[in-house]
Every structure is written in structure tokens, then in C-alpha cells.
Design a protein around this motif. Structure first.
Motif, short mmCIF file in Angstrom:
data_model
loop_
_atom_site.label_atom_id
_atom_site.label_comp_id
_atom_site.label_asym_id
_atom_site.label_seq_id
_atom_site.Cartn_x
_atom_site.Cartn_y
_atom_site.Cartn_z
N ASP A 1 -85.34 16.75 -49.13
CA ASP A 1 -83.89 16.37 -49.95
C ASP A 1 -83.51 15.85 -50.78
OD1 ASP A 1 -81.25 16.36 -49.01
OD2 ASP A 1 -81.25 15.86 -46.53
N SER B 1 -69.83 6.17 -38.83
CA SER B 1 -70.04 7.52 -39.58
C SER B 1 -68.45 8.21 -40.49
CB SER B 1 -70.67 8.43 -39.21
OG SER B 1 -71.87 8.64 -38.08
N HIS C 1 -71.93 19.92 -40.28
CA HIS C 1 -71.28 18.78 -38.60
C HIS C 1 -70.08 19.89 -38.07
CE1 HIS C 1 -70.89 15.35 -41.58
NE2 HIS C 1 -71.14 14.87 -40.56
#
Ligand code: HH2
Length: 331
Positions: A231, A72, A303
Motif C-alpha cells: 500500500d 478518527s 468508508h
């Protein structure tokens, strides 16, 4: 009187004011607004996931990201071991995450696709380890129907499909049958090709048209409108200016009567502007998140939950869009 926004934006009574507001902010989407405001919209500050109402009142919800991947773009490799991913998810819930989004396959530009078996081996132990220990809904970031099916079977309730039901023809029926919520994200191309040559003549209008098409496809497949989240897909087949334009156009997407999710956290376009590597983009992310809250985001995918929850709370408290939603302070 304060303009009605935020949690009241879907009320029948307010729809004309919303249309006016969106109209003032958007030059290109007039006909869509006229079309939608002619329809009766239910009052709603929630979406439904497996029959459970996930609601918000005074601020957008925080979706905390847990990537069980090796590659990622930010946290690749950090939570690859299931016990680490579980501990991280519990930490994010402790920090105030309202939803946990678990991903087994990176969607960063140029990422190498992984097999279904590999994706399942990564995420299932994490869901199993979490599901009886957290009350918040678990979302799975996947485009594969079998991964979605098995994850839903053991307790996930939201499927975050960055392909918006286009990659796997069986995905829509898996969602319909389980009554899960689904995130339909805009992407031009695929993660392998999307940043090669993104092109739009009017990115806001094209994303809105894409939303209309994908919502229609989802409804046709039997997914309830109350289960759909939209989104714009920041960074997915977009150049810097496209991302900035989409953030400016965010209010215009509320006309579709679905909650809006934004994934801005540490993305490349923020890095370009602040000229910092991915591990130093929290301030840039904070600014983008604050603006997204003011412009109508209902769910913010991040995050850094501990940091961004303060940003979201403060931005909502300052935003006319949210301040009419029943915030009360002692002093
Ligand atoms: N962004 C990423 C992944 N999934 N899903 C939605 N709905 N919206 C997004 O903006 C979004 C997403 C990319 O972030 P991350 O998961 O941290 O990276 P990677 O795909 O490299 O695992």
C-alpha cells in the motif's frame, strides 16, 4: 487484442508485456522493471490469509473501514461503542464489503497514541461479536504485535500494519506463526510527525524502493510472498503533489508481484482539490477510486461501501486492465 492486465498481470507469459506497459508509464523505474521481469512470476489473482485464498476476478476487492476510535479523521466517535461498531461492520458486509478492516487507534496526522490495553479493549469485543456472523476476512489496523496476536487468536486473519513491520520488532514473527496476511504500507515518519515536512526527490521511485526493502524484510522473517499486500500510503507523510504522483505511478508497483491496496477514502488531499470538508468528499473519492481501479489497485479501502462498490464495478468494467478478466454481461 486487448492487453492482458488485472488478474493476469502476474503470469509468466504476460510479464514482458506488463513490463513494457509499466515502462511506458514510468520514466524513473526502469532498472527495477528489468530486474523483476527477469524473475519468473506465478499466475496469481489472490492472496493468502491463514491458509485461505482471498481472490478476485472481475473487479478489485472492497475493504470496508470500521474505526472503533474517538478521534478518527472521518468517523471518530461514531462507532466507539462495540455494539455500534459490530452493527456498522454487518451493514458494510451487507453492502458488499469483501474484507472488514477494524481499527482501534487513529493514524490521522497528529493523533495521540493509545496504550496497548486501550486498543485491545476497543477492538477485541468487536472481533468477537463479528467473527461468527460474517464470512469475509477480518483485518486489524494495528502496529502492535500483542494486539495483532490476540486479534488473530480470536479469528482475524489480516494485519494491516501502517508501519510495515517497522514499529514493533515482534510483529513479523506473530504474522509468520499465524500465517496471516499482512498489509505493508509506506509512511514517511510517524502519524505524529508525518505531515510536518514530507520530502521526496522522486516519490514513486522511493516508495518502490521502500516496498522492495519491506518485502525482503518480511520474506526474511518467514512471511510468504503470497501473504503480502502493498500500500503506497496515501496521506501518510505526503504533500498533495506526492499523492497525485503516487496515484499516477500505481501501475509501476505491480512489478513486485504483490496485490496493491489503496486507501484514498475522504483523505485530505481530495479535500484540498475539491475544497470540501471530510463529510462531503464522496464524489472526489469516487473519482480517485475509479482511477486507482484502472491503474491496478486490487483492494480498495473505503468508508462508503455501498457507493464505492458501484464505482469499483463500473471502473473495472470500463478498464482494459480488468475487462480481460472474464467479465460477462447478458446484454
Ligand atoms: N488509512 C488510514 C488508516 N489505515 N491503512 C492502510 N493500509 N492504508 C490507508 O490508506 C490507511 C490505513 C486512515 O483512515 P481512517 O482509518 O479512516 O482514519 P484514522 O486513521 O484517523 O482512524
Amino acid at each position: 487484442m486487448t492487453e492482458p492486465h488485472g488478474c493476469y498481470q502476474w503470469s509468466v507469459a504476460c510479464s514482458s508485456k506488463i513490463a513494457l506497459c509499466a515502462f511506458e508509464r514510468s520514466h524513473s523505474l526502469v532498472h527495477e522493471l528489468e530486474h523483476v521481469t527477469s524473475q519468473a512470476a506465478p499466475l496469481r489473482n489472490w492472496f493468502s490469509a491463514k491458509g485461505r485464498r482471498i481472490s478476485w476476478r472481475t473487479r478489485p476487492l472492497i475493504m470496508g473501514v470500521v474505526n472503533v476510535t474517538a478521534d478518527s479523521f472521518y468517523d471518530g466517535g461514531r462507532y466507539r461503542a462495540p455494539e455500534r461498531a459490530i452493527a456498522h461492520a454487518l451493514e458494510l458486509v451487507g453492502q458488499g464489503a469483501d474484507i472488514i478492516d477494524i481499527g482501534g487507534e487513529s493514524t490521522r496526522p497528529g493523533a495521540t497514541p493509545i496504550s496497548e490495553e486501550e486498543e485491545l479493549a476497543r477492538i477485541l469485543p468487536v472481533i468477537e461479536g463479528l467473527v461468527h456472523h460474517v464470512k469475509v476476512p477480518i483485518s486489524i489496523d494495528t502496529t502492535k504485535s500483542r494486539v495483532a496476536q490476540l486479534a488473530l487468536d480470536i479469528g482475524a486473519s489480516i494485519i494491516n500494519d501502517v508501519s510495515a513491520l517497522r514499529q514493533d520488532p515482534a510483529m513479523a514473527s506473530v504474522i509468520t506463526e499465524s500465517d496471516a496476511a499482512v498489509v505493508l504500507m509506506h509512511m514517511q515518519g510517524t502519524p505524529q510527525t508525518m505531515q510536518l515536512a514530507p520530502h521526496y526527490s522522486d516519490v514513486g521511485a522511493e516508495v518502490l524502493q521502500f516496498f522492495e526493502e519491506r518485502v525482503d524484510a518480511a520474506l526474511l522473517a518467514g512471511i510468504a510472498r503470497t501473504n503480502i499486500i502493498l500500500d503506497p500510503g496515501f496521506g501518510f507523510g505526503k504533500l498533495l503533489l506526492h499523492n497525485l504522483e503516487l496515484l499516477r505511478e500505481l501501475p509501476s508497483f505491480s512489478v513486485l508481484n504483490c496485490p496493491l491496496l489503496v486507501g484514498l477514502s475522504r483523505k485530505g488531499f481530495i479535500g484540498h482539490i475539491v475544497d470540501r470538508p471530510v463529510d462531503q468528499r464522496e464524489w472526489g473519492t469516487a473519482a480517485a477510486v475509479a482511477l486507482a481501479v484502472d491503474r491496478g489497485a486490487h483492494i480498495v479501502r473505503v468508508h462508503d461501501v455501498a457507493m464505492m462498490i458501484d464505482v469499483v464495478k463500473m471502473a473495472a468494467a470500463l478498464s482494459p486492465r480488468w475487462s480481460s478478466c472474464g467479465q460477462e454481461y447478458d446484454a
